[in-house]
Design an enzyme around this catalytic site. Structure first.
Site, PDB file in Angstrom:
ATOM      1  CG  HIS A  38      -1.872   1.073   1.360  1.00 25.28           C
ATOM      2  ND1 HIS A  38      -3.128   1.013   0.802  1.00 25.28           N
ATOM      3  CD2 HIS A  38      -1.785   2.271   1.979  1.00 25.28           C
ATOM      4  CE1 HIS A  38      -3.778   2.138   1.077  1.00 25.28           C
ATOM      5  NE2 HIS A  38      -2.984   2.919   1.787  1.00 25.28           N
ATOM      6  CG  MET A  42       0.035  11.601   1.569  1.00 23.74           C
ATOM      7  SD  MET A  42       0.432  11.812   3.314  1.00 23.74           S
ATOM      8  CE  MET A  42       0.087  10.152   3.935  1.00 23.74           C
ATOM      9  CG  PHE A 149      -0.802  13.582   9.884  1.00 27.65           C
ATOM     10  CD1 PHE A 149       0.413  14.253   9.891  1.00 27.65           C
ATOM     11  CD2 PHE A 149      -1.943  14.277   9.526  1.00 27.65           C
ATOM     12  CE1 PHE A 149       0.482  15.589   9.538  1.00 27.65           C
ATOM     13  CE2 PHE A 149      -1.887  15.620   9.179  1.00 27.65           C
ATOM     14  CZ  PHE A 149      -0.667  16.280   9.189  1.00 27.65           C
ATOM     15  N   GLY A 150       0.464   9.162   9.899  1.00 31.66           N
ATOM     16  CA  GLY A 150       0.510   7.824  10.464  1.00 31.66           C
ATOM     17  C   GLY A 150       0.408   7.868  11.974  1.00 31.66           C
ATOM     18  N   GLY A 178      -5.930   2.652   8.718  1.00 27.15           N
ATOM     19  CA  GLY A 178      -5.729   3.580   9.813  1.00 27.15           C
ATOM     20  C   GLY A 178      -5.890   2.937  11.175  1.00 27.15           C
ATOM     21  N   GLY A 179      -4.786   2.787  11.888  1.00 27.30           N
ATOM     22  CA  GLY A 179      -4.847   2.267  13.242  1.00 27.30           C
ATOM     23  C   GLY A 179      -5.130   0.782  13.349  1.00 27.30           C
ATOM     24  N   GLY A 199       0.025  -0.086   9.135  1.00 27.73           N
ATOM     25  CA  GLY A 199       1.289   0.621   9.069  1.00 27.73           C
ATOM     26  C   GLY A 199       2.214   0.252  10.203  1.00 27.73           C
TER      27      GLY A 199
END
Length: 225
Positions: A38, A42, A149-150, A178-179, A199
């Site tokens: 993935h 951005m 944002f990570g 995300g998360g 991530g």
């Protein structure tokens, strides 16, 4: 992609890796059992951060010719980058619904370029427009953090959107991003997500293989239920 729609796929987000060793980090994820990579693109406009573009993706493609690449296009002009990403031999081009007033035009151009097409929504965007577009898509992306944002916390209150998509389209590919971690995967899997972007939980773990196996087994448990 020669696979059954709706099957579990785990895609590490390489933005969370050591970017000075990007190819090595990608290989580490593939060795750990990743199904796809993935790639977060951005533009500094749609989201505040700026990452990488087609030249980096093309360099990675030369290193990994047989690997599924999904580009998550967090960009304000999704039409603009389709040609470059097609030349970089991207497999899946996922754009944001919020970035265009003509999503069907984006979908058509992505298909004409030879890539599969996904569409994503931010946490604050209603799911109905994505439900309406879903028959035209190869995957539906539901963001479980604010994009850009990570390291953010997983938003469990977004799961009704995932559930609505799964109930409407039992065999479609529904991606969450995300998360996602061993602590949050069960909620997402139970709601119906089958494509899991993870991530930090995978990339920064000393044993990414173990984490990927846990994510996969949890998704499979609910997909077979």
């Amino acid at each position: 992609m020669t696979r059954c729609p709706g099957a579990c796929m785990i895609g590490p987000s390489i933005l969370n890796s050591d970017l000075s060793r990007l190819a090595e980090e990608c290989q580490r994820m593939l060795d750990a059992g990743a199904d796809y990579l993935h790639l977060d693109v951005m533009d500094g406009h749609f989201v505040p951060n700026l990452t990488f573009g087609a030249p980096v993706v093309q360099c990675l493609r030369e290193k990994f010719p047989g690997v599924i690449f999904e580009v998550h296009m967090m960009v304000s002009r999704p039409l603009q980058w389709i040609g470059d990403m097609a030349k970089a031999k991207v497999d899946i081009y996922t754009f944001h619904l919020e970035a265009t007033t003509s999503p069907k035009d984006v979908i058509e151009k992505v298909r004409e370029s030879g890539m599969k097409v996904g569409c994503g929504i931010k946490p604050g965007t209603p799911v109905q427009p994505l439900l309406d577009l879903a028959p035209l898509l190869d995957l539906c992306l539901v963001m479980t953090v604010e994009p850009g944002f990570g390291g953010q916390s997983f938003m469990a209150n977004i799961m009704p959107k995932v559930r609505a998509l799964r109930e409407a389209y039992p065999s479609c590919d529904i991606e969450v991003d995300g998360g996602l971690s061993p602590k949050t995967i069960e909620v997402a899997a139970e709601a119906g997500a089958n494509m899991i972007v993870s991530g930090s939980a995978v990339v920064k773990n000393d044993n990414p293989k173990q984490v990927i196996e846990l994510l996969r087994s949890t998704v499979d448990k609910f997909r077979k239920a």
